[in-house]
Write a protein that holds these residues in place. Structure first.
Motif, mmCIF file in Angstrom:
data_model
loop_
_atom_site.group_PDB
_atom_site.id
_atom_site.type_symbol
_atom_site.label_atom_id
_atom_site.label_comp_id
_atom_site.label_asym_id
_atom_site.label_seq_id
_atom_site.Cartn_x
_atom_site.Cartn_y
_atom_site.Cartn_z
ATOM 1 N N SER A 16 0.829 -1.203 0.000
ATOM 2 C CA SER A 16 0.000 0.000 0.000
ATOM 3 C C SER A 16 0.865 1.255 0.000
ATOM 4 O O SER A 16 2.005 1.234 0.481
ATOM 5 C CB SER A 16 -0.901 0.029 1.241
ATOM 6 N N LYS A 18 0.147 5.755 0.307
ATOM 7 C CA LYS A 18 -0.803 6.851 0.444
ATOM 8 C C LYS A 18 -0.169 8.102 -0.139
ATOM 9 O O LYS A 18 0.831 8.599 0.375
ATOM 10 C CB LYS A 18 -1.171 7.076 1.903
ATOM 11 N N VAL A 47 -7.420 8.688 -12.412
ATOM 12 C CA VAL A 47 -7.439 7.661 -11.377
ATOM 13 C C VAL A 47 -8.614 7.894 -10.428
ATOM 14 O O VAL A 47 -9.464 7.026 -10.248
ATOM 15 C CB VAL A 47 -6.111 7.662 -10.600
ATOM 16 N N LEU A 63 -10.161 0.482 -10.615
ATOM 17 C CA LEU A 63 -9.350 0.776 -9.439
ATOM 18 C C LEU A 63 -10.186 1.016 -8.190
ATOM 19 O O LEU A 63 -9.634 1.111 -7.087
ATOM 20 C CB LEU A 63 -8.500 2.028 -9.706
ATOM 21 N N ARG A 66 -9.657 -0.696 -4.884
ATOM 22 C CA ARG A 66 -8.331 -0.650 -4.262
ATOM 23 C C ARG A 66 -7.874 0.764 -3.923
ATOM 24 O O ARG A 66 -7.018 0.946 -3.063
ATOM 25 C CB ARG A 66 -7.301 -1.308 -5.181
ATOM 26 N N PHE A 67 -8.405 1.752 -4.616
ATOM 27 C CA PHE A 67 -7.971 3.134 -4.426
ATOM 28 C C PHE A 67 -9.102 3.957 -3.809
ATOM 29 O O PHE A 67 -10.243 3.875 -4.262
ATOM 30 C CB PHE A 67 -7.569 3.758 -5.762
ATOM 31 N N MET A 82 -3.860 3.849 -1.740
ATOM 32 C CA MET A 82 -3.766 2.778 -2.729
ATOM 33 C C MET A 82 -3.391 1.484 -2.019
ATOM 34 O O MET A 82 -2.397 1.441 -1.287
ATOM 35 C CB MET A 82 -2.724 3.112 -3.792
ATOM 36 N N THR A 83 -4.180 0.470 -2.212
ATOM 37 C CA THR A 83 -3.920 -0.819 -1.590
ATOM 38 C C THR A 83 -3.807 -1.915 -2.646
ATOM 39 O O THR A 83 -4.166 -1.705 -3.807
ATOM 40 C CB THR A 83 -5.036 -1.179 -0.592
ATOM 41 N N LEU A 85 -1.453 -3.096 -4.336
ATOM 42 C CA LEU A 85 -0.811 -2.563 -5.537
ATOM 43 C C LEU A 85 -0.279 -3.664 -6.442
ATOM 44 O O LEU A 85 0.187 -4.712 -5.967
ATOM 45 C CB LEU A 85 0.290 -1.589 -5.145
ATOM 46 N N ASP A 89 0.187 -0.806 -11.761
ATOM 47 C CA ASP A 89 -0.071 0.480 -11.135
ATOM 48 C C ASP A 89 1.155 1.392 -11.189
ATOM 49 O O ASP A 89 1.086 2.573 -10.823
ATOM 50 C CB ASP A 89 -0.485 0.313 -9.666
ATOM 51 N N TYR A 93 2.315 9.615 -10.803
ATOM 52 C CA TYR A 93 0.994 10.066 -10.382
ATOM 53 C C TYR A 93 1.026 11.586 -10.199
ATOM 54 O O TYR A 93 1.910 12.122 -9.529
ATOM 55 C CB TYR A 93 0.587 9.388 -9.082
#
Length: 127
Positions: A16, A18, A47, A63, A66-67, A82-83, A85, A89, A93
């Motif tokens: 993950s 952040k 995203v 996404l 997960r996001f 974000m988890t 991953l 991915d 960003y």
């Protein structure tokens, strides 16, 4: 509006991260913020976005599980959690600010031109 993106890094698959997008030069909760990413050789894609007008959020369908996007108005910062991953991915960003009123998060996700962009933060998930 000035944006400062941070929080990227190298993370193993399944991990993950952040990301943070700190806004300055603007009243808290007066801009919509969106996260976009560009992977090598690919087009930039939306995203997740969060609207200041109606509080709506948008996440790319693939996404969304997960996001998660959120904002802390006391810090004038928007986060992208974000988890789970995956290597796909991996990308740079970017966060962007949209000051148009009455803009929902979904509408923001379809726009490509914004007045303010953060500098980008690299996320790398090795295969």
């Amino acid at each position: 509006v000035q944006l400062q993106a941070s929080g990227g890094g190298l993370v193993q698959p399944g991990g993950s991260l952040k990301l943070s997008c700190a806004a300055s030069g603007v009243t808290p909760n007066s801009v919509s913020i969106g996260w976009f990413r560009r992977a090598p050789g690919k087009e930039r894609e939306a995203v997740s976005c969060i609207s200041f007008s109606d509080g709506s959020t948008f996440a790319q369908y693939s996404l969304a599980d997960r996001f998660t996007i959120s904002r802390d108005n006391t810090k004038n910062t928007v986060f992208l959690q974000m988890t789970s991953l995956k290597p796909e991915d991996s990308a740079v960003y970017y966060c962007a600010a949209d000051t148009e009123p009455f803009t929902t998060a979904r509408v923001m996700s379809t726009r490509t031109a914004f007045g303010s962009w953060g500098q980008g933060t690299q996320v790398t998930v090795p295969s």
